[in-house]
Enzyme design. Sequence first.
Site, PDB file in Angstrom:
ATOM      1  N   LYS A   1      -3.408 -26.332  -5.980  1.00  0.00           N
ATOM      2  CA  LYS A   1      -2.471 -25.540  -5.178  1.00  0.00           C
ATOM      3  C   LYS A   1      -2.388 -26.114  -3.746  1.00  0.00           C
ATOM      4  O   LYS A   1      -3.239 -26.891  -3.333  1.00  0.00           O
ATOM      5  CB  LYS A   1      -2.937 -24.074  -5.117  1.00  0.00           C
TER       6      LYS A   1
HETATM    7  C1  LIG Z   1       2.173 -18.804 -11.674  1.00  0.00           C
HETATM    8  C2  LIG Z   1       0.681 -18.746 -11.829  1.00  0.00           C
HETATM    9  N1  LIG Z   1       0.105 -17.584 -12.136  1.00  0.00           N
HETATM   10  C3  LIG Z   1      -1.228 -17.456 -12.267  1.00  0.00           C
HETATM   11  C4  LIG Z   1      -2.058 -18.546 -12.101  1.00  0.00           C
HETATM   12  C5  LIG Z   1      -3.517 -18.361 -12.334  1.00  0.00           C
HETATM   13  O1  LIG Z   1      -4.325 -18.787 -11.283  1.00  0.00           O
HETATM   14  P1  LIG Z   1      -5.787 -19.348 -11.583  1.00  0.00           P
HETATM   15  O2  LIG Z   1      -5.634 -20.706 -12.196  1.00  0.00           O
HETATM   16  O3  LIG Z   1      -6.422 -19.406 -10.221  1.00  0.00           O
HETATM   17  O4  LIG Z   1      -6.461 -18.400 -12.479  1.00  0.00           O
HETATM   18  C6  LIG Z   1      -1.506 -19.783 -11.769  1.00  0.00           C
HETATM   19  C7  LIG Z   1      -2.367 -20.940 -11.550  1.00  0.00           C
HETATM   20  O5  LIG Z   1      -2.383 -21.914 -12.220  1.00  0.00           O
HETATM   21  C8  LIG Z   1      -0.101 -19.900 -11.651  1.00  0.00           C
HETATM   22  O6  LIG Z   1       0.477 -21.065 -11.372  1.00  0.00           O
END
Ligand SMILES: Cc1ncc(COP(=O)(O)O)c(C=O)c1O
Length: 365
Positions: free
Chosen positions: A187
């Site tokens: 990110k």
């Molecule tokens: C749109 C979206 N929602 C949720 C997530 C979930 O985040 P994490 O990978 O920190 O669990 C991500 C991350 O990849 C994402 O891009």
Amino acid sequence: MPAKIPFLDLSRFPKKLQTELKNKFSELLEKGIFSGSEEVEILEAELKKYLGAPFLSVCSNGTDALEIALRALNIGQGDDVIVPALSWVSTAEVVLLCGARPVFIDTNSEGLIDLSLLDQVYTSKTKAIIPVHLYGNLVDMPTLIDWAKIKQVKVIEDAAQAFGAFQGNCSAGLFGDIGCFSFYPTKNFGALGEAGALTCKDEELARKLKALINHGQIKRDHHILVGRNARIDTLQAGFLNTILPYFEPWQKQRKFLAHVYLEELKHLEWLKLPRDIEKSTHNAHLFTVQCRERDQLKSYLEEKGVGTSIHYPRIIPKMKPYLFDQNFTASEQLVSHVLSLPLNPFLSQQEVLHICKLIKNFKLK
Ligand SMILES: Cc1ncc(COP(=O)(O)O)c(C=O)c1O
């Protein structure tokens, strides 16, 4: 010019930052602090300030943030939650994990919820909607919030990709009832592992979110709810505190490189460029283009040593655990047309110009 331009190479962190991160690790190792601590408090204070968030809690990752948000709003069995057909799978996964039913909605041509379809997907059981600021581009939140207020539907923003996107003074994650962020390493503001955050504007809700993250405790051994362990690691909080001063200069570089792409590629009629990526409502997380010859373009760039990525190759309601019998015309088109080009602060202008030259030559073949 390096022989290869990877989509994203996190080993390209500036040397100074690498040293600072190693020092942070040594500091915490020497102190023997691996859970909680002032690193977490400092991170929460800094993020609150940057986002202008009345309440913010850091947590284990973006998926847990979404699941906790649903639980904090008492969403579960018998409830419907509207989610976009195109997103990272977490957005729908958490709805099922809470026992509710994801009701999918098609997107517009930019991959954001098509707000003109809200009334069509609304049911008497709709309790919440999860708009996703896909690629770092804000959904038209004022319009969505107006609709949600009328329908008495809770809004949980999936701002996992949108840290640094603002409309006026309002950050992604602060339009709805709860905002969820991911600090996954890829990110714009990423940890050296898993991390996330939750924002909200209501004090009581903020207390509940904090408790749910930490076994339902409001203070040590005082459990008021059935919670879970969704705490951030001290090390990740320490790393994020170390990386935070780099975030704004990195954003500037992303925006600059996005501008270079737009200028170089704007005359290619066969290529659709990301809309609004230069605006403050977009954090330039991904530079996602669209074209009919997507697969050929991807292979061609790969042959030339340029890494690309597809966000995403399938819509969620076509995946086995989420099957939903309906057409999602716009999202379906996107999964076969979208291609994300390298866009990150570790790229040089020359590298982006080189990628653009290759793309221009692709059509000349
Ligand atoms: C749109 C979206 N929602 C949720 C997530 C979930 O985040 P994490 O990978 O920190 O669990 C991500 C991350 O990849 C994402 O891009």
